[in-house]
Design a protein around this motif. Structure first.
Motif, PDB file in Angstrom:
ATOM      1  N   PRO A   1       3.933   8.749  -2.539  1.00 39.24           N
ATOM      2  CA  PRO A   1       5.644   8.754  -1.099  1.00 39.24           C
ATOM      3  C   PRO A   1       5.451   9.354   0.117  1.00 39.24           C
ATOM      4  N   ASP A   2       4.470   9.905   0.313  1.00 40.54           N
ATOM      5  CA  ASP A   2       3.912  10.770   1.994  1.00 40.54           C
ATOM      6  C   ASP A   2       3.323  10.450   2.900  1.00 40.54           C
ATOM      7  N   PHE A   3       2.675   8.735   2.519  1.00 41.52           N
ATOM      8  CA  PHE A   3       1.906   7.827   3.276  1.00 41.52           C
ATOM      9  C   PHE A   3       2.434   7.077   4.377  1.00 41.52           C
ATOM     10  N   ASN A   4       1.910   7.347   5.316  1.00 40.10           N
ATOM     11  CA  ASN A   4       2.610   6.338   6.192  1.00 40.10           C
ATOM     12  C   ASN A   4       2.149   4.574   6.324  1.00 40.10           C
ATOM     13  N   ILE A   5       3.135   4.198   5.917  1.00 38.24           N
ATOM     14  CA  ILE A   5       3.039   2.908   5.485  1.00 38.24           C
ATOM     15  C   ILE A   5       2.709   1.533   6.445  1.00 38.24           C
ATOM     16  N   ASN A   6       2.671   2.411   7.805  1.00 37.59           N
ATOM     17  CA  ASN A   6       2.452   1.676   8.491  1.00 37.59           C
ATOM     18  C   ASN A   6       0.938   0.927   9.002  1.00 37.59           C
ATOM     19  N   VAL A   7       0.101   2.492   8.546  1.00 38.59           N
ATOM     20  CA  VAL A   7      -1.398   2.019   8.371  1.00 38.59           C
ATOM     21  C   VAL A   7      -1.446   1.394   7.549  1.00 38.59           C
ATOM     22  N   LEU A   8      -1.104   0.665   6.503  1.00 38.98           N
ATOM     23  CA  LEU A   8      -1.420  -0.817   5.862  1.00 38.98           C
ATOM     24  C   LEU A   8      -0.733  -1.944   6.872  1.00 38.98           C
ATOM     25  N   ASP A   9      -0.085  -1.510   7.207  1.00 40.22           N
ATOM     26  CA  ASP A   9       0.809  -3.000   8.559  1.00 40.22           C
ATOM     27  C   ASP A   9      -0.043  -3.108   9.563  1.00 40.22           C
ATOM     28  N   GLN A  10      -1.198  -1.920   9.533  1.00 38.80           N
ATOM     29  CA  GLN A  10      -1.969  -2.528  10.720  1.00 38.80           C
ATOM     30  C   GLN A  10      -3.683  -2.099  10.259  1.00 38.80           C
ATOM     31  N   SER A  11      -3.683  -2.363   8.947  1.00 38.53           N
ATOM     32  CA  SER A  11      -4.633  -2.465   8.012  1.00 38.53           C
ATOM     33  C   SER A  11      -5.715  -3.489   8.481  1.00 38.53           C
ATOM     34  N   ILE A  12      -6.634  -3.521   9.396  1.00 39.53           N
ATOM     35  CA  ILE A  12      -7.831  -4.500   9.521  1.00 39.53           C
ATOM     36  C   ILE A  12      -8.261  -5.109   8.321  1.00 39.53           C
ATOM     37  N   GLU A  13      -8.217  -4.741   7.614  1.00 39.33           N
ATOM     38  CA  GLU A  13      -9.286  -4.590   6.013  1.00 39.33           C
ATOM     39  C   GLU A  13      -7.874  -6.069   6.178  1.00 39.33           C
ATOM     40  N   LEU A  14      -6.917  -5.014   5.661  1.00 45.24           N
ATOM     41  CA  LEU A  14      -5.621  -5.795   4.795  1.00 45.24           C
ATOM     42  C   LEU A  14      -5.327  -7.754   5.141  1.00 45.24           C
ATOM     43  N   ASN A  15      -5.135  -7.625   6.704  1.00 45.27           N
ATOM     44  CA  ASN A  15      -5.417  -8.852   8.106  1.00 45.27           C
ATOM     45  C   ASN A  15      -6.666  -9.821   7.638  1.00 45.27           C
ATOM     46  N   GLN A  25       2.154 -17.011   3.463  1.00 49.22           N
ATOM     47  CA  GLN A  25       2.637 -15.482   4.116  1.00 49.22           C
ATOM     48  C   GLN A  25       1.530 -14.915   4.197  1.00 49.22           C
ATOM     49  N   THR A  26       2.136 -14.445   5.694  1.00 43.33           N
ATOM     50  CA  THR A  26       0.769 -13.795   6.611  1.00 43.33           C
ATOM     51  C   THR A  26       1.705 -11.868   7.462  1.00 43.33           C
ATOM     52  N   ASP A  27       2.305 -12.295   7.040  1.00 45.33           N
ATOM     53  CA  ASP A  27       3.329 -10.547   6.839  1.00 45.33           C
ATOM     54  C   ASP A  27       2.816  -9.598   6.228  1.00 45.33           C
ATOM     55  N   ALA A  28       2.147  -8.661   6.413  1.00 43.66           N
ATOM     56  CA  ALA A  28       1.052  -7.889   5.338  1.00 43.66           C
ATOM     57  C   ALA A  28       2.286  -6.898   5.010  1.00 43.66           C
ATOM     58  N   LEU A  29       3.394  -6.169   5.351  1.00 46.06           N
ATOM     59  CA  LEU A  29       3.734  -5.519   4.399  1.00 46.06           C
ATOM     60  C   LEU A  29       4.285  -6.568   2.841  1.00 46.06           C
ATOM     61  N   ASP A  30       5.446  -7.981   3.994  1.00 45.07           N
ATOM     62  CA  ASP A  30       5.823  -8.591   2.969  1.00 45.07           C
ATOM     63  C   ASP A  30       4.458  -8.670   1.319  1.00 45.07           C
ATOM     64  N   PHE A  31       3.129  -9.512   2.278  1.00 42.53           N
ATOM     65  CA  PHE A  31       2.726  -9.637   1.163  1.00 42.53           C
ATOM     66  C   PHE A  31       2.122  -8.061   0.577  1.00 42.53           C
ATOM     67  N   LEU A  32       2.324  -7.243   0.754  1.00 45.37           N
ATOM     68  CA  LEU A  32       2.286  -6.083  -0.312  1.00 45.37           C
ATOM     69  C   LEU A  32       3.752  -5.749  -1.379  1.00 45.37           C
ATOM     70  N   LEU A  33       4.483  -5.972  -0.589  1.00 46.53           N
ATOM     71  CA  LEU A  33       5.199  -6.151  -1.762  1.00 46.53           C
ATOM     72  C   LEU A  33       5.232  -6.831  -2.527  1.00 46.53           C
TER      73      LEU A  33
END
Length: 279
Positions: A1-15, A25-33
């Motif tokens: 819960p304390d993790f900063n979700i922006n870290v995943l949103d900006q993840s080079i590996e995820l993108n 669907q190319t948006d990182a957070l939408d993909f994760l959701l």
């Protein structure tokens, strides 16, 4: 819960992963959701951190790999023989790519006696890659131990925290299919490696079969599987699987004699004295 979700949103590996799959669907957070890798409160699960965070060890310290090299053929891990000892942190994709290249490089620095004389320690790349992937995919991430890889002059040992999943034992290990971490396996199986056009996982459940087949092709001994408390251990020994009498006869015919060290290397014998085989 304390993790900063922006870290995943900006993840080079995820993108890179999303781009590699050519998803609409190319948006990182939408993909994760959509993939249930985060919940509707933007809280990520463990798999998403291990796969796509730049450094999962900030939250999961045990999610690392330690590689050690020993300039010896002996059984014991002595500090005096230690020539390399480093810990590597990063997401699973990084650890696979980086550690695989490093392992192959370090193997090339080791020397072992073969039927053709003293040569660089060499195992088929597919065998090393598959075991490394298995360690990272199937380890128990609740245990505090890191993955350990130890390279000796005549063998390489992989130690992965956790015993085999329920329903899998040493007798059905090459046939059974029961991933401990199915989400990690699922996403890894879809991804293509950076260094080639091959997938990280060729076919579900075929990893250790590939290891066994590649060793047979190279006329090397079968992999050894065992436990050390709560750690699953795979050992690859650079010893010939040919008949002892035949291989010894070939070596003596070629070089005139054979000593104890040469005999141990060629036959893959780890005990200090292999002379009893000659008798």
């Amino acid at each position: 819960p304390d993790f900063n979700i922006n870290v995943l949103d900006q993840s080079i590996e995820l993108n890179r992963y999303i781009e590699n799959l050519k998803l609409q669907q190319t948006d990182a957070l939408d993909f994760l959701l959509q993939e249930s890798l985060i919940n509707d409160q933007w809280v990520p699960n463990t798999a998403s951190i291990l796969l796509f965070s730049e450094n999962p060890c900030t939250l999961i310290p045990q999610a690392a790999v330690r590689i050690s090299c020993y300039s010896t053929n002996g059984i014991e891990e002595l500090r005096d023989d230690l020539t390399f000892n480093e810990r590597y942190e990063g997401n699973i994709f990084y650890l696979i790519e980086h550690c695989f290249q490093l392992i192959m490089e370090k193997l090339g620095e080791m020397k072992v006696w073969t039927i053709n004389g003293e040569e660089k320690l060499k195992f088929h790349e597919d065998a090393i890659f598959e075991i490394l992937v298995n360690c990272l995919v199937h380890r128990d991430y609740f245990l505090n131990d890191t993955i350990r890889i130890m390279i000796f002059n005549n063998r390489i040992i992989f130690k992965s925290p956790g015993k085999l999943p329920n329903g899998i034992n040493f007798s059905n290990l090459l046939q059974a299919r029961s991933p401990r971490n199915p989400k990690i396996m699922r996403y890894l199986s879809k991804a293509t490696r950076l260094s080639s056009d091959k997938k990280y996982v060729q076919e579900m459940g075929e990893g250790l079969n590939t290891v066994s087949n590649r060793l047979k092709d190279a006329k090397l001994q079968d992999p050894q599987f065992n436990y050390e408390e709560n750690i699953f251990v795979v050992t690859l020994i650079h010893g010939s699987r040919e008949d002892h009498d035949v291989i010894i006869s070939k070596f003596i015919k070629k070089f005139g004699s054979i000593n104890n060290q040469q005999l141990r290397d060629i036959l893959g014998v780890l005990s200090k004295d292999a002379s009893q085989i000659l008798s």
